[in-house]
Design a protein around this motif. Structure first.
Motif, PDB file in Angstrom:
ATOM      1  N   ARG A   1     -12.424 -15.325  16.666  1.00 41.02           N
ATOM      2  CA  ARG A   1     -12.617 -14.341  15.602  1.00 41.02           C
ATOM      3  C   ARG A   1     -12.287 -14.939  14.234  1.00 41.02           C
ATOM      4  O   ARG A   1     -13.010 -14.710  13.257  1.00 41.02           O
ATOM      5  CB  ARG A   1     -11.733 -13.125  15.876  1.00 41.02           C
TER       6      ARG A   1
ATOM      7  N   SER B   1     -19.167  -6.489  11.315  1.00 42.47           N
ATOM      8  CA  SER B   1     -17.893  -6.558  12.022  1.00 42.47           C
ATOM      9  C   SER B   1     -17.776  -7.885  12.755  1.00 42.47           C
ATOM     10  O   SER B   1     -18.761  -8.389  13.304  1.00 42.47           O
ATOM     11  CB  SER B   1     -17.779  -5.395  13.017  1.00 42.47           C
TER      12      SER B   1
ATOM     13  N   TYR C   1     -15.605  -8.051  15.198  1.00 42.98           N
ATOM     14  CA  TYR C   1     -15.054  -7.627  16.491  1.00 42.98           C
ATOM     15  C   TYR C   1     -15.916  -8.193  17.626  1.00 42.98           C
ATOM     16  O   TYR C   1     -17.144  -8.148  17.592  1.00 42.98           O
ATOM     17  CB  TYR C   1     -15.034  -6.100  16.578  1.00 42.98           C
TER      18      TYR C   1
ATOM     19  N   ASP D   1     -11.301  -9.212   7.376  1.00 45.08           N
ATOM     20  CA  ASP D   1     -11.219  -8.994   8.820  1.00 45.08           C
ATOM     21  C   ASP D   1      -9.779  -8.888   9.290  1.00 45.08           C
ATOM     22  O   ASP D   1      -9.468  -8.110  10.205  1.00 45.08           O
ATOM     23  CB  ASP D   1     -11.929 -10.128   9.561  1.00 45.08           C
TER      24      ASP D   1
ATOM     25  N   ARG E   1      -8.305  -5.570  11.321  1.00 43.42           N
ATOM     26  CA  ARG E   1      -7.806  -5.535  12.698  1.00 43.42           C
ATOM     27  C   ARG E   1      -6.295  -5.370  12.818  1.00 43.42           C
ATOM     28  O   ARG E   1      -5.792  -5.211  13.931  1.00 43.42           O
ATOM     29  CB  ARG E   1      -8.241  -6.797  13.440  1.00 43.42           C
TER      30      ARG E   1
ATOM     31  N   ASP F   1     -10.059  -0.709  15.204  1.00 44.23           N
ATOM     32  CA  ASP F   1     -10.580  -1.952  14.651  1.00 44.23           C
ATOM     33  C   ASP F   1     -11.687  -1.600  13.665  1.00 44.23           C
ATOM     34  O   ASP F   1     -12.836  -1.391  14.039  1.00 44.23           O
ATOM     35  CB  ASP F   1     -11.116  -2.850  15.759  1.00 44.23           C
TER      36      ASP F   1
END
Length: 345
Positions: free
Chosen positions: A74, A198, A200, A308, A312, A319
């Motif tokens: 990530r 995103s 994620y 980000d 998160r 999220d």
């Protein structure tokens, strides 16, 4: 005391003052620090030493999953995607000679969005979801080709390119809205998350998708930096300096589209990074495009990583898509640029 240093090769020349070099060094260090902070910070806090040990294969099983399967991919995807968007925006601003140009404003991101949402709406269940990146990149390339073709009139002028791009972007937005309306509730939800942008669920396959594009795209952008520097003087002057204006514009626009399209394919339609990052880089480094390419890449990487990270951690266990935070910063910044340049439009 020497205040400037110059790097010259057969393909490009870069001049930077010593203050800009120090700032460039700080940007690089910030990116390296993000590589350690990203895997360390979260609901389960880990020390940088533990992160390094786990990445080397000597950590515990639980830490190995958190670090190697979740946080490291990530973090790297956020940095690579932000870097690609930053350089893409810089190249577009250089070609159209307009500080408001960005992939999401002139239609590049819109083309990727239409292709991706169409894939979700009409290809769900029939084709593997793994083909979405290819669909997004293809959409960005097709729409950018259309924009360039419509802007062509014995060559492409910067003002025609950006005006047609804005118009096409509006059409793409309408097409996306229509497809979301006619799609199922599940597909519409997935499309909204993708359109917001995103990181994620980032995986190593995403890294392998975008890393080669960054590795090839950044050096090519530096190679064309001399041409972009000359184009800022106007078409007549740059042509007098021996710049192949139309050929170079096609190559630079194509490079910008590939960088933005790949980034959008991996992380969704994250907005405003391509607009903000080049402006921050100019304030820190100066206006030489040879130095601005790595500076914009680092700035874009840091911006998206920070967005980000906030997404998160601050609102855990929810999220939040990183695109929410880039838009929250980018929209006011866009209005500020409009106000600052109001006498030039």
């Amino acid at each position: 005391m020497k205040r400037h240093t110059t790097w010259r090769t057969r393909f490009f020349s870069v001049q930077m003052d010593m203050r800009a070099i120090r700032r460039m060094g700080l940007l690089v260090l910030a990116v390296l620090a993000a590589c350690l902070l990203g895997p360390s910070l979260g609901n389960t806090m880990l020390s940088p030493v533990t992160v390094v040990e786990t990445m080397m294969g000597s950590g515990s099983g639980a830490n190995e999953f958190i670090v190697n399967n979740s946080r490291v991919p990530r973090t790297l995807v956020a940095l690579l995607t932000g870097g690609a968007l930053g350089v893409s925006g810089l190249l577009l601003q250089g070609v159209v000679r307009n500080p408001l140009a960005a992939p999401d404003i002139v239609g590049v991101t819109g083309g990727a969005s239409v292709a991706a949402v169409a894939f979700m709406t009409f290809g769900a269940g029939a084709v593997s979801i793994q083909w979405i990146p290819l669909a997004a990149i293809s959409g960005a390339l097709l729409v950018s080709t259309l924009i360039y073709a419509l802007a062509w009139k014995k060559g492409v002028s910067p003002i025609r390119l950006i005006l047609i791009g804005i118009g096409i972007s509006a059409i793409m937005s309408a097409a996306v809205t229509f497809m979301i309306i006619v799609s199922s509730a599940v597909t519409a939800t997935d499309a909204y998350v993708w359109l917001t942008g995103s990181i994620y669920g980032a995986s190593w396959s995403d890294i392998f998708t975008i890393a080669p594009v960054i590795a090839l795209g950044l050096p090519l952008a530096v190679v064309f930096s001399s041409s972009l520097n000359a184009q800022q003087l106007g078409d007549d002057t740059s042509a007098g300096l021996g710049v192949r204006i139309q050929v170079d514009r096609i190559v630079v626009v194509f490079l910008s589209v590939v960088l933005a399209g790949t980034a959008v394919a991996v992380a969704g339609a994250i907005g405003f990074i391509g607009l903000i990052a080049p402006h921050i880089a100019r304030a820190l480094i100066g206006r030489s495009y040879g130095a601005l390419v790595p500076a914009s890449a680092c700035t874009g990487a840091i911006l998206l990583f920070a967005a980000d990270l906030i997404a998160r951690t601050i609102f855990y266990p929810v999220d939040v898509p990183a695109g929410v935070f880039t838009a929250a910063i980018g929209a006011p910044f866009f209005l500020y640029l409009l106000f600052r340049n109001r006498n030039h439009f």
